[in-house]
Every structure is written in structure tokens, then in C-alpha cells.
Scaffold this active site. Structure first.
Site, PDB file in Angstrom:
ATOM      1  N   CYS B  86       0.721  -1.209   0.205  1.00 15.53           N
ATOM      2  CA  CYS B  86       0.079  -0.141   0.206  1.00 15.53           C
ATOM      3  C   CYS B  86       0.966   1.588   0.011  1.00 15.53           C
ATOM      4  CB  CYS B  86      -0.849  -0.208   1.040  1.00 15.53           C
ATOM      5  SG  CYS B  86      -2.266   1.349   1.219  1.00 15.53           S
ATOM      6  N   HIS B 203      -3.738  -5.916   1.103  1.00 14.52           N
ATOM      7  CA  HIS B 203      -2.986  -5.568   2.513  1.00 14.52           C
ATOM      8  C   HIS B 203      -3.292  -7.199   2.191  1.00 14.52           C
ATOM      9  CE1 HIS B 203      -2.129  -1.152   3.494  1.00 14.52           C
ATOM     10  NE2 HIS B 203      -3.357  -1.286   2.780  1.00 14.52           N
ATOM     11  N   GLU B 205      -0.841  -8.693   4.252  1.00 18.66           N
ATOM     12  CA  GLU B 205      -1.195  -8.784   6.475  1.00 18.66           C
ATOM     13  C   GLU B 205      -1.888  -9.043   7.088  1.00 18.66           C
ATOM     14  OE1 GLU B 205      -0.532  -6.009   4.593  1.00 18.66           O
ATOM     15  OE2 GLU B 205      -0.902  -4.123   5.926  1.00 18.66           O
TER      16      GLU B 205
END
Lengths: 85, 235
Positions: B86, B203, B205
Site C-alpha cells: 500500500c 493488504h 498482512e
């Protein structure tokens, strides 16, 4: 050394879609400014600097644009230099 | 694997990355403040998501001049692995470590939602644990994720299979409808020509545990861990 004011005008590169400009254009059309044919939204940076000559002031502003102020992939820039503040 | 996670003023996904590497993978990770001069003794650098320097000027434009970025560049030049997520992807583009740029979403809105992306190349250290053309459901959370580059750059990325992730619709096709933010060729993530620097807008994660609703992001971390552990063993 002289003092200069440099205005850096940054706009989305020609040919690149400018969604912000498009949205403003649509808003203007809905306000019945139907004659508006194109809108590009950019950024104005005004900075004061010291330099020995007009040339070196311009060169310095140009280098600032290339290194930080504008992104050459997406933006065009134009420098308007005025001597004095 | 030992990951250095760079924290800029305004980073807000650094702890998510830390948890993914340590709690979920059981590997080592540590934070590196952006004012530091060295990434330290690591084999992976993660540039996390967030809003470094409030996205002033352009997203990532000021973070790339943080002192730590010189060492990130050196690390990458020496073949070290760098993952930019990002805002991290935006920083890598601004720093010239990846080609192109990320501009305002075509919706003009900040978009926080879960979207479909497709893995386009599994022959990288970042994606080896995915199936070819696997579809992932991952979060995006950005206002400037619309990938642009001039046509020669795009052609080169495509020819060299360096587009690693693409936004797709529910049926897995890279249609305009499935294009989350207006990116050229639905590009969601790319890799450099050395294959060691990857940037993506979604994302991973945030999708590493079933409790979070999806584990679709986990293979990026497990792929890297396996690759880097094997590399360390043979060194």
C-alpha cells in the site's frame, strides 16, 4: 544574491486521465456552465529563494521539481519566476 | 527469516506486519524508525501501509527522502528482498525502485473494502506458495492506488511477467468492472526486474489468520520465509 519568487504550477500530464478534473467538470456542467470543455486540477507551489542570477534561480527551481515537487511519470510542471518578493 | 519493518511518521500497518511475521509465522521481526541509517541485520525489509507524512505532496513522495530509504535502496541493490504494501508500494514507486506511479482512484474516493485479485506469476520468491491464477480476497484501503505508467513500461512489465497481482471480478476475469481503482491493465502489484522488490496495493498482512476472515495473504509471507530460510542455509 537576489531574492526571487517562484511559482510552480503542477498539472496532471496531458493524456493522463484526471478523475478530479473530470468530477469538477461534471459539477460545473450541472451548475449550467455547459461551455466548459475540459478541467484539469493541479497544484500551485509558491516559494521564495535567493540566487545570483535569473538563470540559476530557474535552474534551482527546475531541479526541485524534478527531485521532489513533481512526479515526471504523472505530472507536468511550469515555473513562473519573479524577481523580488 | 528476519524482517525489518520500517516505520515512517504516519505508518499504521507496521504492527500488523510485525504480528504476521512473528505470531503467525514464528519468524523474527523488528521495527526500524525512518530516521535510522541502517536496516540492520535482516533478510527482508517491509515498507508497511499507512499515510507517511500525511500523504503531503503525493503519497510516498516525502517518505522516500527519509534517511532510512538510502539504506533500503542499498539493501535492494545488493539483492535484498523488499516488500512494499500500500503506502510502501507508493514509496517504492516514488523512490524509483519500481516503475510507474499511483494516482487518485478513479472513484475519487478512499476505498476500504475487500476485493478480488488474481496471482499472475507464481515463479517469484513472494508468490511461490500460491497456485497459478489463484484468486484471492484481500482488503484494499487507499485513496491513491490507481497504477499508471507510460505504455512502453506497461508493455515491458507484461512481457516480462512482472505484473504479479491483478484486480479481477468475481469470476476471476480482469474486467473493467473488476478493476477496483482504475489501474492500467487492472494492475494491483508488480515486481522489479531483479525479482527482489515487490509492491502491491492490497493488504496481505490483514488476511493471515482465519479469525481475520481470510488467510489469502499468508502465502506471501510463507513463500518469503521458505525462500529466505533456504537462502540462509545455503550461504
Amino acid at each position: 544574491m537576489s531574492r526571487y519568487t517562484a511559482e510552480v504550477r503542477i498539472t496532471p500530464r496531458a493524456g493522463l486521465l484526471d478523475p478530479e478534473g473530470k468530477a469538477v467538470q461534471n459539477a460545473l456542467h450541472s451548475l449550467e456552465f455547459g461551455d466548459v470543455e475540459d478541467v484539469r486540477v493541479g497544484r500551485l507551489i509558491r516559494l521564495r529563494l535567493r540566487a545570483d542570477t535569473d538563470d540559476s534561480a530557474r535552474r534551482s527551481a527546475d531541479e526541485m521539481c524534478r527531485k521532489l515537487l513533481a512526479n515526471p511519470v504523472t505530472e507536468d510542471y511550469e515555473i513562473v519566476l519573479v524577481k523580488g518578493n | 527469516m528476519r524482517a525489518a519493518i520500517v516505520t515512517f511518521p504516519g505508518s499504521n500497518c507496521d504492527y500488523d506486519c510485525y504480528k504476521a511475521v512473528t505470531d503467525v509465522l514464528g519468524e523474527d521481526a523488528y521495527f526500524v524508525w525512518h530516521r535510522e541509517q541502517s536496516v540492520g541485520d535482516c533478510d527482508l525489509v517491509i515498507l508497511p501501509g499507512g499515510f507517511s507524512y500525511g500523504d503531503y505532496l503525493r503519497a510516498g513522495a516525502i517518505a522516500r527522502f527519509s534517511p532510512i530509504m538510502q539504506d533500503v535502496q542499498r539493501f535492494a541493490d545488493e539483492g535484498g528482498y523488499v516488500l512494499g504494501i500500500c503506502n510502501g508500494f507508493q514509496v517504492l514507486c516514488e523512490a524509483g525502485m519500481l516503475p510507474g506511479a499511483l494516482v487518485r482512484n478513479r472513484s475519487l474516493k478512499f476505498q476500504g473494502e475487500r476485493v478480488y485479485i488474481r496471482v499472475e506469476n507464481t515463479d517469484t520468491a513472494f508468490t511461490a506458495h500460491y497456485e497459478p491464477a489463484q484468486m484471492l480476497h484481500l482488503h484494499i484501503a487507499h485513496g491513491q492506488g490507481n497504477y499508471v505508467a507510460d505504455s512502453q513500461v506497461i508493455a515491458k512489465l507484461e512481457a516480462e511477467r512482472r505484473v504479479i497481482f491483478r484486480y479481477v471480478d468475481e469470476s476471476g476475469q480482469p474486467t473493467d468492472e473488476g478493476n477496483a481503482n482504475g489501474s492500467v491493465n487492472n494492475i494491483a502489484g508488480i515486481i522489479n526486474d531483479g525479482g527482489n522488490v515487490l509492491g502491491l496495493m492490497p493488504h496481505p498482512e490483514r488476511s493471515v489468520e482465519a479469525l481475520l476472515g481470510s488467510t489469502d495473504g499468508l502465502p506471501i509471507f510463507t513463500s518469503l520465509a521458505e525462500h529466505l530460510t533456504a537462502a540462509a542455509r545455503s550461504a
